[in-house]
Design an enzyme around this catalytic site. Sequence first.
Site, PDB file in Angstrom:
ATOM      1  N   CYS A  48       7.915  11.527   4.011  1.00  0.00           N
ATOM      2  CA  CYS A  48       7.619  10.871   2.975  1.00  0.00           C
ATOM      3  C   CYS A  48       8.400  12.580   1.815  1.00  0.00           C
ATOM      4  O   CYS A  48       9.545  12.387   1.960  1.00  0.00           O
ATOM      5  CB  CYS A  48       6.288  11.766   2.016  1.00  0.00           C
ATOM      6  SG  CYS A  48       5.394  10.801   0.797  1.00  0.00           S
ATOM      7  N   HIS A  60       2.779   7.990   5.966  1.00  0.00           N
ATOM      8  CA  HIS A  60       2.126   9.027   6.371  1.00  0.00           C
ATOM      9  C   HIS A  60       1.523   8.814   7.672  1.00  0.00           C
ATOM     10  O   HIS A  60       0.173   8.588   7.928  1.00  0.00           O
ATOM     11  CB  HIS A  60       1.312   9.667   5.583  1.00  0.00           C
ATOM     12  CG  HIS A  60       1.912  10.326   4.395  1.00  0.00           C
ATOM     13  ND1 HIS A  60       2.293  11.887   4.500  1.00  0.00           N
ATOM     14  CD2 HIS A  60       2.219  10.378   3.647  1.00  0.00           C
ATOM     15  CE1 HIS A  60       2.636  12.410   3.393  1.00  0.00           C
ATOM     16  NE2 HIS A  60       2.957  11.398   2.709  1.00  0.00           N
ATOM     17  N   GLU A  82       0.399   9.910  10.700  1.00  0.00           N
ATOM     18  CA  GLU A  82      -0.285  11.117  10.776  1.00  0.00           C
ATOM     19  C   GLU A  82      -1.486  10.973  10.627  1.00  0.00           C
ATOM     20  O   GLU A  82      -2.517  11.595  10.849  1.00  0.00           O
ATOM     21  CB  GLU A  82       0.596  12.434  10.609  1.00  0.00           C
ATOM     22  CG  GLU A  82       0.267  13.451   8.759  1.00  0.00           C
ATOM     23  CD  GLU A  82       1.020  12.064   8.189  1.00  0.00           C
ATOM     24  OE1 GLU A  82       1.551  13.037   7.189  1.00  0.00           O
ATOM     25  OE2 GLU A  82       2.380  11.653   8.881  1.00  0.00           O
TER      26      GLU A  82
END
Length: 208
Positions: free
Chosen positions: A82, A177, A179
Amino acid sequence: MAGNPRVGVLALQGDVREHLRALERLEAVAVPVRRPDELASVAGLVLPGGESTVIDKLARSFGLHEPIRQAIAAGLPVYGTCAGLILLADRILDAAAGQRSFGGLDVTVQRNAFGSQLDSFETELSVSGWEPPPVRAVFIRAPIVVDVAGDVQVLATLADGRIVAVQKGSVLGTSFHPEVTGDLRFHRLLLDLIQERAAAHDAVHAHQ
């Protein structure tokens, strides 16, 4: 992977803890990076999501901007998500006044390409060369890559063709994202790139 590489997460602003956890789950030695000496101690670096303009200003304030730029140019494996993708782009289409990037990806990005936080969304993406299942991608005030040049490889696009994951050598960038969803494959790819660089370094020194 062998050797438990020491991997930094730029810890000036953004979702630092999520990346540290993802790396730890892959048995890397994950450390926050806020100073040049901490950067010098790592074999790879994650640039997290957050506010790209804020991270840029803080990196300069902490004396990290030039060391990170030089490390990337010298081949340090880096993964940006991002805002991290924006920081890796050589060109920012709608940069804020005075905004700079570290560079490393010969791409142009557009910030906040999908609108505000309210326009966040999730989708499934196929990644070039990867086996199923698809990546569950979370987009939060995300950028897109509007053009690529040189030897940048497009790894994933949305259904409408917009580019959301790219790689150039040891530099990776995603608009989304991983994660957040716990999908560790991009972090594992970063660790593979770290291992490849270490092996190449060892091979060179073995022949000297």
